[in-house]
Design an enzyme around this catalytic site. Structure first.
Site, mmCIF file in Angstrom:
data_model
loop_
_atom_site.group_PDB
_atom_site.id
_atom_site.type_symbol
_atom_site.label_atom_id
_atom_site.label_comp_id
_atom_site.label_asym_id
_atom_site.label_seq_id
_atom_site.Cartn_x
_atom_site.Cartn_y
_atom_site.Cartn_z
ATOM 1 N N ARG A 1 11.271 -3.264 11.174
ATOM 2 C CA ARG A 1 10.184 -2.837 12.068
ATOM 3 C C ARG A 1 9.985 -3.876 13.159
ATOM 4 O O ARG A 1 9.992 -5.069 12.881
ATOM 5 C CB ARG A 1 8.878 -2.696 11.269
ATOM 6 C CG ARG A 1 8.664 -1.331 10.679
ATOM 7 C CD ARG A 1 7.546 -1.292 9.675
ATOM 8 N NE ARG A 1 6.264 -1.785 10.184
ATOM 9 C CZ ARG A 1 5.108 -1.681 9.521
ATOM 10 N NH1 ARG A 1 5.098 -1.082 8.346
ATOM 11 N NH2 ARG A 1 3.996 -2.167 10.025
ATOM 12 N N LYS B 1 0.844 -1.209 0.000
ATOM 13 C CA LYS B 1 0.000 0.000 0.000
ATOM 14 C C LYS B 1 0.873 1.250 0.000
ATOM 15 O O LYS B 1 0.639 2.173 -0.760
ATOM 16 C CB LYS B 1 -0.899 0.057 1.251
ATOM 17 C CG LYS B 1 -1.921 -1.029 1.359
ATOM 18 C CD LYS B 1 -2.823 -0.823 2.575
ATOM 19 C CE LYS B 1 -2.142 -0.928 3.927
ATOM 20 N NZ LYS B 1 -1.613 -2.233 4.295
ATOM 21 N N ARG C 1 -9.584 1.418 8.931
ATOM 22 C CA ARG C 1 -9.238 0.021 9.152
ATOM 23 C C ARG C 1 -10.356 -0.724 9.873
ATOM 24 O O ARG C 1 -10.255 -1.927 10.095
ATOM 25 C CB ARG C 1 -8.002 -0.005 10.050
ATOM 26 C CG ARG C 1 -6.801 -0.696 9.446
ATOM 27 C CD ARG C 1 -5.697 -0.539 10.465
ATOM 28 N NE ARG C 1 -4.557 -1.306 10.180
ATOM 29 C CZ ARG C 1 -3.464 -0.831 9.574
ATOM 30 N NH1 ARG C 1 -3.436 0.388 9.136
ATOM 31 N NH2 ARG C 1 -2.425 -1.611 9.430
ATOM 32 N N ARG D 1 11.145 -6.985 4.757
ATOM 33 C CA ARG D 1 11.111 -5.518 4.716
ATOM 34 C C ARG D 1 12.222 -4.885 5.574
ATOM 35 O O ARG D 1 12.446 -5.306 6.705
ATOM 36 C CB ARG D 1 9.737 -5.082 5.241
ATOM 37 C CG ARG D 1 9.423 -3.661 5.094
ATOM 38 C CD ARG D 1 7.966 -3.398 4.927
ATOM 39 N NE ARG D 1 7.135 -3.880 6.032
ATOM 40 C CZ ARG D 1 5.807 -3.766 6.028
ATOM 41 N NH1 ARG D 1 5.189 -3.216 5.007
ATOM 42 N NH2 ARG D 1 5.110 -4.228 7.042
ATOM 43 N N ARG E 1 -1.228 -9.618 12.730
ATOM 44 C CA ARG E 1 -1.742 -8.474 11.963
ATOM 45 C C ARG E 1 -2.640 -8.948 10.826
ATOM 46 O O ARG E 1 -3.667 -8.336 10.540
ATOM 47 C CB ARG E 1 -0.575 -7.634 11.420
ATOM 48 C CG ARG E 1 -0.010 -6.708 12.494
ATOM 49 C CD ARG E 1 1.416 -6.288 12.234
ATOM 50 N NE ARG E 1 1.638 -5.653 10.959
ATOM 51 C CZ ARG E 1 2.812 -5.674 10.297
ATOM 52 N NH1 ARG E 1 3.849 -6.303 10.809
ATOM 53 N NH2 ARG E 1 2.928 -5.068 9.151
HETATM 54 N N1 LIG Z 1 -6.282 3.143 11.153
HETATM 55 C C1 LIG Z 1 -5.662 2.534 12.158
HETATM 56 N N2 LIG Z 1 -6.351 2.117 13.241
HETATM 57 C C2 LIG Z 1 -5.733 1.518 14.277
HETATM 58 N N3 LIG Z 1 -4.417 1.258 14.323
HETATM 59 C C3 LIG Z 1 -3.666 1.655 13.258
HETATM 60 C C4 LIG Z 1 -4.243 2.310 12.131
HETATM 61 N N4 LIG Z 1 -3.265 2.588 11.247
HETATM 62 C C5 LIG Z 1 -2.125 2.129 11.786
HETATM 63 N N5 LIG Z 1 -2.357 1.566 12.997
HETATM 64 C C6 LIG Z 1 -1.346 0.955 13.906
HETATM 65 O O1 LIG Z 1 -0.064 1.086 13.314
HETATM 66 C C7 LIG Z 1 0.480 -0.203 12.996
HETATM 67 C C8 LIG Z 1 1.262 -0.121 11.714
HETATM 68 O O2 LIG Z 1 0.404 0.270 10.665
HETATM 69 P P1 LIG Z 1 0.795 0.025 9.141
HETATM 70 O O3 LIG Z 1 2.155 0.541 8.874
HETATM 71 O O4 LIG Z 1 -0.324 0.557 8.314
HETATM 72 O O5 LIG Z 1 0.876 -1.556 9.104
HETATM 73 P P2 LIG Z 1 0.587 -2.714 8.082
HETATM 74 O O6 LIG Z 1 1.924 -3.001 7.471
HETATM 75 O O7 LIG Z 1 0.133 -3.785 9.023
HETATM 76 O O8 LIG Z 1 -0.462 -2.327 7.057
HETATM 77 C C9 LIG Z 1 -0.728 -1.135 12.956
HETATM 78 O O9 LIG Z 1 -0.397 -2.484 13.207
HETATM 79 C C10 LIG Z 1 -1.592 -0.548 14.072
HETATM 80 O O10 LIG Z 1 -1.088 -0.889 15.338
#
Ligand SMILES: Nc1ncnc2c1ncn2[C@@H]1O[C@H](COP(=O)(O)OP(=O)(O)O)[C@@H](O)[C@H]1O
Length: 292
Positions: free
Chosen positions: A227, A72, A149, A183, A238
């Site tokens: 990360r 994404k 989300r 990653r 996740r």
């Molecule tokens: N919209 C959201 N609602 C709740 N938690 C979020 C949201 N966006 C990000 N997070 C938090 O930040 C973390 C990392 O997000 P992101 O980089 O988008 O991860 P991913 O690689 O899982 O898509 C998530 O696992 C969550 O803990």
């Protein structure tokens, strides 16, 4: 399936009323989002005003959906450069907060490192601050990545912005896990790389997938970090949470005719032109560099 109740062409007074109602129902809301100067609201009013005067000025208000590791961030960021609109990733906002010495960071680390979702209150506060800062810089439009989300987040977004398009990136789950584990991020320049070399055979009629690693330049090699939430156990958690909590959003946006499904055919060189084609967009710069 929970449904989003859309307000038909809401007036600004009904929107501010909804914001007040929404936020009064959220507990422990930080100051920034209870403010009547909601950046979402300002953005909404600004966009609709301009669009009414000249449809050419209609803002891009897009959302990217997709499992962890699907890419994404990569594609949203490329599109944001192409369309000159900000790419706003809530995961990045959370990581910035984590890296700061703010009071929230310890609380956030525990949640994020277990692969759990942060509360709506915290996410809305971070997002709200980011939109306000963008507004102050004269930004318009956005490509959201990682928000909404949950159905509740989608309801909040629906009430304050007019989302044009939701791009749903898709990739097989075994590939997603490999990509997350491969990653790496350069701790100095912040760029993302991937050490995974993906070569999986097709199954059940779907084609195989080949993705070359995205290796860092030599000056980034010694600065690479992983990360904390990219361990196998946390990635699987996740993915589980995505399937349970975020997957239902696909149906919501599909039923509104806003969902563009995109199965990634491979790495960036293969996927990017196909994504542009699916979006009916042209990357002039890329065409010129291919000719040169
Ligand atoms: N919209 C959201 N609602 C709740 N938690 C979020 C949201 N966006 C990000 N997070 C938090 O930040 C973390 C990392 O997000 P992101 O980089 O988008 O991860 P991913 O690689 O899982 O898509 C998530 O696992 C969550 O803990």
């Amino acid at each position: 399936m929970a449904a989003i109740t859309r307000l038909s062409t809401p007036s600004s007074s009904s929107i501010s009323h909804i914001w007040r109602r929404l936020y009064s129902s959220l507990s422990s809301i930080p100051e920034t989002i209870t403010s009547s100067q909601s950046p979402f609201l300002a953005k909404f009013n600004n966009a609709t005003d301009l669009a009414r005067k000249d449809p050419k000025h209609r803002n891009v208000q897009w959302v990217f959906l997709g499992c962890p590791g699907v890419g994404k961030g990569t594609y949203a960021s490329r599109l944001s450069t192409l369309l000159a609109v900000p790419h706003i990733a809530t995961g990045d906002l959370v990581r910035e907060e984590l890296a700061s010495s703010g009071s929230l960071s310890l609380q956030l680390a525990e949640i994020v490192n277990q692969g759990k979702l942060v509360s709506d209150e915290i996410i809305l506060s971070l997002l709200s601050k980011r939109l306000q800062a963008g507004e102050d810089r004269g930004e318009s439009g956005f490509i959201l990545d990682g928000f909404p989300r949950t159905i509740r987040q989608a309801e909040i977004l629906e009430e304050v912005a007019d989302i044009d398009l939701v791009v749903n990136l898709k990739l097989r789950e075994d590939v997603l896990v490999e990509k997350c584990l491969g990653r790496r991020i350069c701790s100095q320049c912040g760029k993302n790389f991937n050490m995974a070399s993906i070569n999986v055979k097709g199954e059940n009629g779907s084609p195989g997938i080949i993705m070359a690693p995205l290796l860092p330049p030599s000056h980034c090699v010694s600065k690479l970090i992983t990360r904390a939430d990219d361990t196998e156990e946390v990635v699987k958690e996740r993915l589980r949470i995505y399937n349970e909590t975020s997957r239902p959003l696909e149906e919501v946006y599909r039923s509104r005719g806003k969902l563009l499904e995109f199965d990634l055919p491979g790495g960036i060189p293969e996927s990017w032109p196909k994504l542009l084609q699916a979006l009916n967009l042209d990357d002039e710069e890329e065409k010129q560099s291919a000719v040169a």
